[in-house]
Scaffold this motif. Sequence first.
Motif, PDB file in Angstrom:
ATOM      1  N   THR A   1       0.829  -1.216   0.000  1.00  0.00           N
ATOM      2  CA  THR A   1       0.000   0.000   0.000  1.00  0.00           C
ATOM      3  C   THR A   1       0.855   1.254   0.000  1.00  0.00           C
ATOM      4  O   THR A   1       0.554   2.231  -0.697  1.00  0.00           O
ATOM      5  N   LYS A   2       1.950   1.231   0.752  1.00  0.00           N
ATOM      6  CA  LYS A   2       2.830   2.396   0.826  1.00  0.00           C
ATOM      7  C   LYS A   2       3.478   2.665  -0.532  1.00  0.00           C
ATOM      8  O   LYS A   2       3.579   3.822  -0.973  1.00  0.00           O
ATOM      9  N   VAL A   3       3.923   1.608  -1.211  1.00  0.00           N
ATOM     10  CA  VAL A   3       4.523   1.776  -2.542  1.00  0.00           C
ATOM     11  C   VAL A   3       3.503   2.335  -3.523  1.00  0.00           C
ATOM     12  O   VAL A   3       3.782   3.258  -4.300  1.00  0.00           O
ATOM     13  N   MET A   4       2.294   1.801  -3.490  1.00  0.00           N
ATOM     14  CA  MET A   4       1.254   2.285  -4.401  1.00  0.00           C
ATOM     15  C   MET A   4       0.905   3.748  -4.127  1.00  0.00           C
ATOM     16  O   MET A   4       0.727   4.535  -5.052  1.00  0.00           O
ATOM     17  N   ASP A   5       0.807   4.100  -2.843  1.00  0.00           N
ATOM     18  CA  ASP A   5       0.531   5.509  -2.519  1.00  0.00           C
ATOM     19  C   ASP A   5       1.616   6.419  -3.085  1.00  0.00           C
ATOM     20  O   ASP A   5       1.343   7.550  -3.514  1.00  0.00           O
ATOM     21  N   GLY A   6       2.869   5.920  -3.072  1.00  0.00           N
ATOM     22  CA  GLY A   6       3.965   6.730  -3.570  1.00  0.00           C
ATOM     23  C   GLY A   6       3.951   6.921  -5.071  1.00  0.00           C
ATOM     24  O   GLY A   6       4.208   8.022  -5.577  1.00  0.00           O
ATOM     25  N   ILE A   7       3.625   5.855  -5.821  1.00  0.00           N
ATOM     26  CA  ILE A   7       3.720   5.961  -7.282  1.00  0.00           C
ATOM     27  C   ILE A   7       2.454   6.533  -7.911  1.00  0.00           C
ATOM     28  O   ILE A   7       2.509   7.070  -9.021  1.00  0.00           O
ATOM     29  N   PHE A   8       1.319   6.450  -7.211  1.00  0.00           N
ATOM     30  CA  PHE A   8       0.074   6.925  -7.819  1.00  0.00           C
ATOM     31  C   PHE A   8       0.094   8.434  -8.048  1.00  0.00           C
ATOM     32  O   PHE A   8      -0.566   8.942  -8.946  1.00  0.00           O
TER      33      PHE A   8
ATOM     34  N   PHE B   1       2.651  -0.157 -15.318  1.00  0.00           N
ATOM     35  CA  PHE B   1       1.713  -0.330 -14.211  1.00  0.00           C
ATOM     36  C   PHE B   1       1.000  -1.679 -14.290  1.00  0.00           C
ATOM     37  O   PHE B   1       0.885  -2.400 -13.292  1.00  0.00           O
ATOM     38  N   LEU B   2       0.547  -2.066 -15.480  1.00  0.00           N
ATOM     39  CA  LEU B   2      -0.156  -3.345 -15.625  1.00  0.00           C
ATOM     40  C   LEU B   2       0.784  -4.515 -15.365  1.00  0.00           C
ATOM     41  O   LEU B   2       0.391  -5.525 -14.771  1.00  0.00           O
ATOM     42  N   ARG B   3       2.028  -4.403 -15.809  1.00  0.00           N
ATOM     43  CA  ARG B   3       2.982  -5.485 -15.539  1.00  0.00           C
ATOM     44  C   ARG B   3       3.256  -5.586 -14.037  1.00  0.00           C
ATOM     45  O   ARG B   3       3.415  -6.679 -13.488  1.00  0.00           O
ATOM     46  N   PHE B   4       3.298  -4.442 -13.365  1.00  0.00           N
ATOM     47  CA  PHE B   4       3.490  -4.447 -11.919  1.00  0.00           C
ATOM     48  C   PHE B   4       2.344  -5.184 -11.226  1.00  0.00           C
ATOM     49  O   PHE B   4       2.561  -6.035 -10.356  1.00  0.00           O
ATOM     50  N   LEU B   5       1.108  -4.855 -11.616  1.00  0.00           N
ATOM     51  CA  LEU B   5      -0.040  -5.540 -11.024  1.00  0.00           C
ATOM     52  C   LEU B   5      -0.028  -7.033 -11.323  1.00  0.00           C
ATOM     53  O   LEU B   5      -0.421  -7.851 -10.494  1.00  0.00           O
ATOM     54  N   SER B   6       0.430  -7.395 -12.513  1.00  0.00           N
ATOM     55  CA  SER B   6       0.407  -8.804 -12.903  1.00  0.00           C
ATOM     56  C   SER B   6       1.390  -9.647 -12.105  1.00  0.00           C
ATOM     57  O   SER B   6       1.176 -10.850 -11.921  1.00  0.00           O
TER      58      SER B   6
ATOM     59  N   ILE C   1      -3.567  -8.345  -4.172  1.00  0.00           N
ATOM     60  CA  ILE C   1      -3.892  -6.920  -4.293  1.00  0.00           C
ATOM     61  C   ILE C   1      -4.700  -6.513  -3.065  1.00  0.00           C
ATOM     62  O   ILE C   1      -5.881  -6.852  -2.950  1.00  0.00           O
ATOM     63  N   PRO C   2      -4.117  -5.777  -2.112  1.00  0.00           N
ATOM     64  CA  PRO C   2      -4.858  -5.364  -0.915  1.00  0.00           C
ATOM     65  C   PRO C   2      -5.972  -4.377  -1.265  1.00  0.00           C
ATOM     66  O   PRO C   2      -5.951  -3.708  -2.300  1.00  0.00           O
ATOM     67  N   ALA C   3      -6.937  -4.268  -0.351  1.00  0.00           N
ATOM     68  CA  ALA C   3      -8.083  -3.380  -0.573  1.00  0.00           C
ATOM     69  C   ALA C   3      -7.682  -1.911  -0.745  1.00  0.00           C
ATOM     70  O   ALA C   3      -8.247  -1.216  -1.593  1.00  0.00           O
ATOM     71  N   PRO C   4      -6.728  -1.376   0.030  1.00  0.00           N
ATOM     72  CA  PRO C   4      -6.362   0.032  -0.189  1.00  0.00           C
ATOM     73  C   PRO C   4      -5.847   0.314  -1.596  1.00  0.00           C
ATOM     74  O   PRO C   4      -6.026   1.417  -2.116  1.00  0.00           O
ATOM     75  N   VAL C   5      -5.198  -0.683  -2.209  1.00  0.00           N
ATOM     76  CA  VAL C   5      -4.700  -0.488  -3.577  1.00  0.00           C
ATOM     77  C   VAL C   5      -5.869  -0.368  -4.552  1.00  0.00           C
ATOM     78  O   VAL C   5      -5.842   0.443  -5.482  1.00  0.00           O
ATOM     79  N   LEU C   6      -6.900  -1.158  -4.336  1.00  0.00           N
ATOM     80  CA  LEU C   6      -8.093  -1.034  -5.187  1.00  0.00           C
ATOM     81  C   LEU C   6      -8.709   0.352  -5.030  1.00  0.00           C
ATOM     82  O   LEU C   6      -9.229   0.929  -5.998  1.00  0.00           O
ATOM     83  N   GLY C   7      -8.653   0.899  -3.807  1.00  0.00           N
ATOM     84  CA  GLY C   7      -9.140   2.262  -3.614  1.00  0.00           C
ATOM     85  C   GLY C   7      -8.320   3.283  -4.388  1.00  0.00           C
ATOM     86  O   GLY C   7      -8.860   4.257  -4.919  1.00  0.00           O
ATOM     87  N   ASN C   8      -7.007   3.058  -4.475  1.00  0.00           N
ATOM     88  CA  ASN C   8      -6.165   3.954  -5.268  1.00  0.00           C
ATOM     89  C   ASN C   8      -6.537   3.911  -6.746  1.00  0.00           C
ATOM     90  O   ASN C   8      -6.579   4.934  -7.431  1.00  0.00           O
ATOM     91  N   ILE C   9      -6.788   2.694  -7.245  1.00  0.00           N
ATOM     92  CA  ILE C   9      -7.165   2.553  -8.650  1.00  0.00           C
ATOM     93  C   ILE C   9      -8.514   3.226  -8.896  1.00  0.00           C
ATOM     94  O   ILE C   9      -8.752   3.808  -9.963  1.00  0.00           O
TER      95      ILE C   9
ATOM     96  N   MET D   1     -10.083  -9.966 -15.284  1.00  0.00           N
ATOM     97  CA  MET D   1      -9.817 -11.072 -16.201  1.00  0.00           C
ATOM     98  C   MET D   1      -8.764 -12.035 -15.662  1.00  0.00           C
ATOM     99  O   MET D   1      -8.895 -13.253 -15.809  1.00  0.00           O
ATOM    100  N   LEU D   2      -7.726 -11.510 -14.991  1.00  0.00           N
ATOM    101  CA  LEU D   2      -6.582 -12.354 -14.653  1.00  0.00           C
ATOM    102  C   LEU D   2      -6.301 -12.465 -13.157  1.00  0.00           C
ATOM    103  O   LEU D   2      -5.344 -13.134 -12.774  1.00  0.00           O
ATOM    104  N   LYS D   3      -7.088 -11.822 -12.316  1.00  0.00           N
ATOM    105  CA  LYS D   3      -6.921 -11.942 -10.872  1.00  0.00           C
ATOM    106  C   LYS D   3      -8.269 -12.293 -10.233  1.00  0.00           C
ATOM    107  O   LYS D   3      -8.924 -11.455  -9.595  1.00  0.00           O
ATOM    108  N   PRO D   4      -8.736 -13.519 -10.372  1.00  0.00           N
ATOM    109  CA  PRO D   4     -10.064 -13.894  -9.850  1.00  0.00           C
ATOM    110  C   PRO D   4     -10.267 -13.620  -8.365  1.00  0.00           C
ATOM    111  O   PRO D   4     -11.384 -13.275  -7.967  1.00  0.00           O
ATOM    112  N   PRO D   5      -9.250 -13.739  -7.497  1.00  0.00           N
ATOM    113  CA  PRO D   5      -9.522 -13.482  -6.069  1.00  0.00           C
ATOM    114  C   PRO D   5     -10.018 -12.075  -5.762  1.00  0.00           C
ATOM    115  O   PRO D   5     -10.688 -11.875  -4.747  1.00  0.00           O
ATOM    116  N   VAL D   6      -9.689 -11.099  -6.603  1.00  0.00           N
ATOM    117  CA  VAL D   6     -10.132  -9.727  -6.324  1.00  0.00           C
ATOM    118  C   VAL D   6     -11.258  -9.290  -7.258  1.00  0.00           C
ATOM    119  O   VAL D   6     -11.651  -8.127  -7.239  1.00  0.00           O
ATOM    120  N   ARG D   7     -11.771 -10.208  -8.081  1.00  0.00           N
ATOM    121  CA  ARG D   7     -12.770  -9.817  -9.078  1.00  0.00           C
ATOM    122  C   ARG D   7     -14.022  -9.244  -8.418  1.00  0.00           C
ATOM    123  O   ARG D   7     -14.549  -8.215  -8.853  1.00  0.00           O
TER     124      ARG D   7
END
Length: 738
Positions: free
Chosen positions: A628-635, A646-651, A656-664, A686-692
């Motif tokens: 979450t801290k890294v995502m807050d920094g780069i967003f 960014f997409l390669r990083f997510l892949s 993917i923690p919930a705060p990161v979804l809030g950033n997106i 499409m590619l991360k079913p646990p967070v779908r």
Amino acid sequence: MAEGDVAVKDKIAQLNQARSLVLQDSQFYPDILKGILPVIVAPSSVIELRRWGSEFLAETFSSPLLAAQKKQELALTCLGPLITLLGELETGILKNVIQCSSSIYPLIFRYICHNKAETAIWQQMVAIKSKILSMLDTGVEGVRLACIKFVQRIILVQTPGASDPRLVDKSEVSLTIVPLNHPILNIHALEAEAHGLLDRLLNVFQDGKLDAPVITAILNSLPALVKSRAAISNKILNVLMAYNPIAIAAKSMVFKERFIARSLEKTLRTVLIHLARASSQSPHATKIQQQIQRLAQAKAEFSIEVSKSNKRVLSGAEVDSVKRTKYARNDESEYTPTPPPPTIQVQPSNGTTYKTLFTITGDQALSNFDVSQLPLDMAAQITLATMFSVNQEALEASVAVVRQRLSSLVIAASKIPPPRPPQASQIDDDDDDYTPAGGDDTVSQAPVTGAGGTLYPDDSDDSYEVTDLVPTTARSKAAGMDLVKMPDLSPAQVQEACEGTLDRMFETITTLERPPKKERAGLTRLASISWDKDSWITVLSRLSTRGLSGIDAEIQAQATESRMHYETLSSQIRLKLYLYIMGDFRTRMDAAVSWLNEEWYNDKLQAMAVKENSGRVALEPQYAKWMTKVMDGIFTYLETTDRNIFLRFLSELPAIPAPVLGNIRGLCLDPERSNLGFLAFQYLCMLKPPVRKDVLDIVEELWHNHNDVKTAARKLLVKFRPHVVGLPAKEPATTGAS
């Protein structure tokens, strides 16, 4: 003089008169240009006329006296002759033609934007462009430099200009002026070509070569791109701030490469200073200033190194000797071996030290030079350079001299009985002023015992005397000796030492070159195979997760007893890793992925250990916290051009923690980055079913509450939750043979 030569000179004289006429009055340019074009491209035209014609074309389209509209009209008539002249082999003609093409490319591009049916004109321009680009890597040096200028002009034309209408220059030619439905100009293809050409230019800063003319030409072409094209300025600045020709030359012992590196460093620093002044208010200004300071420091250290390791003033006799040797080698067909070094007679006495044993040179000033005053890096480089350049026969002769001296000392020492300690009867118990032999009130240094014998310290020059080289197995057993135990460090001292060590490690990482792209071996890979940047990051990541837990617990207990504040070593490493990644997240995303995967893996190991041992204290999970801290920094700095990164990083992230979804979600509501946010949500669905489910809940909320993103949200809901938008649910796909 031949008749043909006279005719050519007369024609060139007439053409020069015409040139003088147009320089006085630019209204004559169209008439004169149309008159000379058939002459210079005629099959019977001599090379002098074609050379003159190419120079005149280059001058015409770079002249400030000719209006832009008039240049555009003339450019349409020159495409065919330019294609013909590009078939020439002479460097001068090709350079002039490429310079002319650089000037007319924006003119033709603008003309095609407003004349959608002129397919033939654009095909001619494409043919010219293809021919010039084919010479970018294969042409001679002068032609390649002209091609670099042409590539810069293509990048300027085929990338978007300023989006703010108040900042748009009406005379500027860019992708911004191309209609979206243009039948000839494909905006996406043109922009992709421009980015590909930019990568070709920037690769010269990453291949480790010092091609001075090419690098200088590229450096001089980049400031215009940085100042006028915001979409590619970040990429260019990141490459420039990671480039240091001094670091490349420091690995080479070739004087020419070192000289070239100093010249390139000066050019690079000049370019960065210009960019720093032009963009003093931009977020990159501070980084540019820091890079300028690093370059200046590297140059200063490099200059000291060169002056000490590569320069030595020769006396007159040495100069004459060198000259005689050089001329003698030119006269003789075979190489004359270098005479062996002078033999220094060393007698086994109290004055025999390691220095006199290994000294070969007869130069007293050189033998007295204190090598310990040299920095370690410089001494290593001098040693390597000497080993590479030393003559084999001279080396063997020197080794033979030292071997002979050592043998003489061993033989002589075997005949001298070892000194015996004084008997107890010889020492007066009441004599408090007794000191061991040597007369010094301080405690004498202990002898150094090795496989070859015992060395005793020489009080005169802090070196060891070779007084006895008889094997220690033949001597009596020495008295036992206890080493003094070092005092334990306090938690504050441990923390300070760790801070300094980490700073040095990250300084090493930043100076390492970017390793070649290779396959990842996963969490079971060895951490230190080649000690490149990836290896250091892996070691630090594992220290912060699995390596320091026991040490941290022990020091934390000491700090708690002393009521002292103690920041764990693992926390220090994590913070340093975070700051390192934030320093340039676009080029250090691989380091972030490596570190965060180690954190996730360690959290899983800790959870399994607690489950197996119910009495074990559960440690705080770290992955979600630092992710979450890294995502807050780069967003804050994320742009639409960072889509692939960014997409390669997510892949490559395991969760993917919930705060990161809030950033997106915040990206989706940003008008300039909304597409990037919904693209990330689509990828996760499409590619991360646990967070779908969590992603679709956010998208559904956006669809209900935010009209400005309703269209983008609907596209995702139609595919994954059609009932939300009033469509029938899709039937699940069936499997099996039909």
